[in-house]
Design a protein around this motif. Structure first.
Motif: not given
Length: 279
Positions: A31-34, A38-39, A119-120
Motif C-alpha cells: 500500500l506504500a508503494q507507487w 500504478r498497477a 491487490r485482488a
C-alpha cells in the motif's frame, strides 16, 4: 561440437528453479508503494480500452448486419476483436500489473496465492470502473446506435436455458484461466526464455476461441467486468435478468482452473506434504 552440445544440454537441464513464495493474504507494505497504484491504474485503463473497442465492434456489426445480412464483421470479427484486444493489452500491461483485465483471472490468481487479497480486490474494482467508463464512452459517441442495438450487454439467448448458459460461462472461463496459468507458469519461464514474450498470444487466442463457441449462447461473458460495465450503462431489465450468471460462472470456472493447475498439474498438495514429512 559434440562437447559443446553436451555442455549446453547440461546447462539447460540444470537451470536453477524455485517456486516463488505465495503472496501474503494481506500485504500492508504494498500500500506504500507507487508500483501498486500504478498497477491499479493500468488495470483501469486497459479494461476501459478493452470495453470501448469491443463494444463498438459489437454495435457496429449489429448496425451493418441490420441493413445487409452479409454486412459487417460477423461473429468471427467480433471474436477477433475480443481476442485481439486481450493480446494487445496483456502485452502492454503484463510488466506493470500482470495484465489481468478480468476479475475472473484476478480471482483465479488470488486462489493460487499469486496476488494478495488487497491487490485482488482493488484490481477487481478498477476493472469494473474501467469497464463502466469504456462502455460509457461508446454510448457518449454513438448514443442512438448504442440504445438501438442492445448496448453490447450480455444476455442469455432464448433458445437456451440457464443451466446451459451457466455451463458455457464456467467452461469458457476455465479455458481462459487455465491458459493464463499455463502461459505464465514460472517453471516454464525458467526453462524457456521465449515463453514470457509469447504469453499474450495464447491468452488472446483462448479468448478468441471461447467467443466463437459461446457468442450464440450468452454473447460470451467470461469476464464479469465486461458484463457488468455493459449492464450498468445499458441499464435494461433484460441485461440484469441473468446477470448473476456472468459472475457466478466465471468465478467457478476460474476456481476450477486454479485448482487443476496448482494441485493436479503442479502437484502443490503433494509437494507440501512431502516437505512436511521431510521436516
Amino acid at each position: 561440437m559434440t562437447k559443446d552440445l553436451e555442455t549446453s544440454g547440461h546447462d539447460f537441464s540444470n537451470k536453477d528453479y524455485h517456486d516463488p513464495p505465495p503472496a501474503p493474504l494481506i500485504d500492508a507494505d504494498e500500500l506504500a508503494q507507487w508500483s501498486f497504484y500504478r498497477a491499479i491504474i493500468a488495470e483501469f485503463i486497459a479494461t476501459l480500452l478493452f470495453l470501448y473497442i469491443t463494444v463498438l465492434t459489437v454495435i457496429g456489426y449489429k448496425s451493418q448486419s441490420n441493413d445487409d445480412p452479409c454486412g459487417g464483421v460477423g461473429i468471427l470479427g467480433i471474436a477477433w476483436s475480443f481476442g485481439g484486444m486481450i493480446f494487445i493489452l496483456v502485452y502492454c500491461t503484463a510488466g506493470i500489473s500482470g495484465g489481468h483485465i478480468n476479475p475472473a483471472v484476478t480471482f483465479g490468481l488470488f486462489l493460487a496465492r499469486k496476488v494478495s487479497l488487497v491487490r485482488a480486490l482493488l484490481y477487481i474494482i478498477a476493472q469494473c470502473l474501467g469497464a463502466i467508463c469504456g462502455v460509457g464512452l461508446v454510448k457518449a459517441f454513438q448514443s442512438s446506435l448504442y440504445n438501438r442495438y442492445g448496448g453490447g450487454a450480455n444476455t442469455l439467448n432464448s433458445d437456451y436455458n440457464r443451466g446451459v448458459g451457466l455451463g458455457a460461462e464456467i467452461i469458457g472461463t476455465f479455458v481462459l484461466v487455465y491458459t493464463v496459468f499455463s502461459a505464465t507458469d514460472p517453471k516454464r519461464n525458467a526453462r524457456d526464455s521465449h515463453v514470457p514474450v509469447l504469453a499474450p498470444l495464447p491468452i488472446g487466442f483462448a479468448v478468441f476461441m471461447v467467443h466463437l463457441a459461446t457468442i450464440p449462447i450468452t454473447g460470451t461473458g467470461i469476464n464479469p467486468a465486461r458484463s457488468f460495465g455493459a449492464a450498468v450503462i445499458y441499464n435494461n431489465d433484460k441485461a440484469w435478468d441473468d446477470h448473476w450468471m456472468f459472475w457466478v460462472g466465471p468465478f467457478i470456472g476460474a476456481a476450477i482452473a486454479a485448482f487443476y493447475h496448482q494441485y493436479i498439474l503442479r502437484a502443490a498438495a503433494i509437494k507440501a506434504l512431502g516437505s512436511f514429512r521431510s521436516n
